[in-house]
Design an enzyme around this catalytic site. Structure first.
Site, PDB file in Angstrom:
ATOM      1  N   HIS A 277       0.826  -1.174   0.096  1.00  0.00           N
ATOM      2  CA  HIS A 277       0.054   0.227  -0.029  1.00  0.00           C
ATOM      3  C   HIS A 277       0.845   1.381  -0.035  1.00  0.00           C
ATOM      4  CE1 HIS A 277      -3.183   2.895   1.416  1.00  0.00           C
ATOM      5  NE2 HIS A 277      -2.172   3.237   2.058  1.00  0.00           N
ATOM      6  N   GLU A 278       1.931   1.278   0.918  1.00  0.00           N
ATOM      7  CA  GLU A 278       2.735   2.332   0.824  1.00  0.00           C
ATOM      8  C   GLU A 278       3.566   2.661  -0.473  1.00  0.00           C
ATOM      9  OE1 GLU A 278       2.355   4.493   3.360  1.00  0.00           O
ATOM     10  OE2 GLU A 278       1.085   3.302   4.471  1.00  0.00           O
ATOM     11  N   HIS A 281       1.638   4.596  -3.273  1.00  0.00           N
ATOM     12  CA  HIS A 281       1.712   6.094  -3.137  1.00  0.00           C
ATOM     13  C   HIS A 281       3.105   6.511  -3.929  1.00  0.00           C
ATOM     14  CE1 HIS A 281      -1.539   6.624  -0.311  1.00  0.00           C
ATOM     15  NE2 HIS A 281      -0.974   6.021   0.589  1.00  0.00           N
ATOM     16  N   GLU A 357      -5.718   7.311  -1.109  1.00  0.00           N
ATOM     17  CA  GLU A 357      -5.425   5.958  -0.288  1.00  0.00           C
ATOM     18  C   GLU A 357      -6.293   4.789  -0.656  1.00  0.00           C
ATOM     19  OE1 GLU A 357      -3.515   5.686   2.201  1.00  0.00           O
ATOM     20  OE2 GLU A 357      -3.029   7.770   2.340  1.00  0.00           O
TER      21      GLU A 357
END
Length: 422
Positions: A277-278, A281, A357
């Site tokens: 997920h990070e 970004h 997100e």
């Protein structure tokens, strides 16, 4: 002055009462009937006690946020209307004939008095987190962080004050444009140095001890074309039971960081989903999109502050003891307007952030293809932080930079159903 002070106090308490009524009486945060019994229902992954505590803790924290957020504005208004800001400028003028030193002295007194008066509010927030076992930090350690906060903010903001008022004095009509232009390299510089200069002031960072997990994370990073030789671990368990992981910094100072609480509580597959997920970004350039959005908003914000300060000083200058926006006395007015505009723009900023997100969540699930680990990681995040799965609407609008837990779990499950259908 007494009339305005009385009005502001009455207005503040009326606002606090409305917030209390909305959060504690009016709003409902339960799971909608169609989702009861699903993996998004906290009753399926929280104990009865955890359910009660999460509702209590989240509601109290939301109340404290909405009530204390305008408290600093009120303090700054009091400094202006009582002439205390003017008195602080007189003290600073008496210390030196150099404007930069006068600015540093003025802002020191302003920061000191705001910090001292606001300390009970900060302490209440600390005690609430301590009571609900979110914060594990000792009072001495917490005070150390408060002192670091004070001096770091003072150092950075003193530079801002000196440059800002130097521009206002020299370019009264166009200061906002030049201030905005200078904010671009300043913001990028802060993002570059934060991981290696500022963050280590608060916590110890060291290479991830679990080398097998580090290899897995770096393998994911390589698939995403993210540069990085090490994954960093930070000892947050001394301060909190909450979980987190992030990729921050820009350029050669970018870092992949895991809280040790996350390492201790989540499985390897859950950690890999969070790290993916990070990384999402990073891959989707959300950091740079965020910078661009911040710069656009700050340009309009500084222009609006310029117009409003000119208008307020013209109409209410005598009441606020401000003769010109060039005076340091007017700086509290600048901070009030900046705070109000920041809060007013937060629904827009948060909406964009929630979209990013969700995009990062979808990137992570495409990369890991482990829906069970993805859902369970969000469940553990909610349990560890005693977070409401489905918060009240206004809380989501003004506070949530991420989708709510119910939204995240549901769209991950929907994605899983589509994948299995294929």
């Amino acid at each position: 002055m007494r009339k305005w002070l009385t009005r502001s106090i009455v207005l503040y308490f009326l606002y606090a009462f409305i917030v209390y009524w909305y959060l504690f009486i009016f709003s409902q945060s339960g799971v909608p009937a169609p989702y009861e019994g699903t993996s998004a229902d906290p009753a399926t992954f929280m104990s009865g006690r955890e359910l009660i505590l999460s509702e209590e803790y989240s509601t109290i924290r939301n109340f404290l946020y909405f009530v204390t957020m305008p408290f600093e504005w009120f303090l700054l208004f009091v400094f202006l209307i009582t002439g205390f800001s003017k008195k602080m400028q007189e003290w600073s003028n008496a210390t030196s004939r150099y404007f930069s030193l006068q600015s540093a002295v003025y802002f020191f007194w302003l920061s000191l008095f705001v910090t001292i008066i606001s300390f009970p509010v900060e302490w209440i927030g600390y005690q609430v987190s301590k009571t609900y076992n979110i914060t594990t930090q000792s009072f001495s350690s917490w005070m150390k962080d408060q002192l670091i906060d004070f001096w770091v903010n003072y150092a950075l903001m003193t530079v801002v004050v000196i440059v800002l008022y130097g521009l206002i004095k020299r370019f009264e009509k166009k200061w906002w444009l030049y201030a905005w232009l200078l904010s671009i390299p300043f913001s990028l510089f802060l993002m570059f140095v934060q991981p290696v200069v500022i963050d280590p002031l608060y916590n110890d960072f060291y290479p991830l001890k679990n080398k097998e997990l580090e290899e897995e994370i770096l393998h994911l990073a390589a698939k995403a074309d993210i540069p990085g030789e090490h994954v960093y671990e930070v000892n947050m368990s001394e301060k909190t039971n909450a979980l987190n992981a992030y990729v921050n910094g820009i350029g050669s100072n970018s870092r992949i960081v895991l809280w040790d609480t996350t390492l201790n509580r989540l499985s390897e597959n859950e950690i890999l989903f969070i790290m993916a997920h990070e990384m999402g970004h990073y891959v989707m350039n959300h950091i740079y999109i965020g910078i661009a959005g911040y710069l656009i908003l700050s340009l309009f914000g500084l222009f609006l502050i310029h117009l409003m300060m000119k208008g307020i000083v013209k109409k209410c200058g005598n009441l606020l003891h401000i003769k010109s926006i060039k005076e340091l006395t007017a700086f509290p007015l600048f901070l009030i307007l900046l705070g109000v505009l920041t809060f007013a723009s937060s629904p827009i900023v948060n909406t964009v952030s929630r979209y990013q997100e969700k995009s990062a969540d979808m990137y992570a699930i495409e990369m890991t293809q482990n829906h069970e680990a993805a859902v369970s990681s969000f469940q553990e995040l909610a349990k560890a932080g005693l977070s409401q799965v489905n918060p009240p609407a206004l809380v989501k609008i003004f506070r949530y930079t991420h989708p709510t837990m119910i939204e995240r779990i549901l769209y991950l499950e929907e994605h899983g159903e589509k994948q299995s259908g294929n």
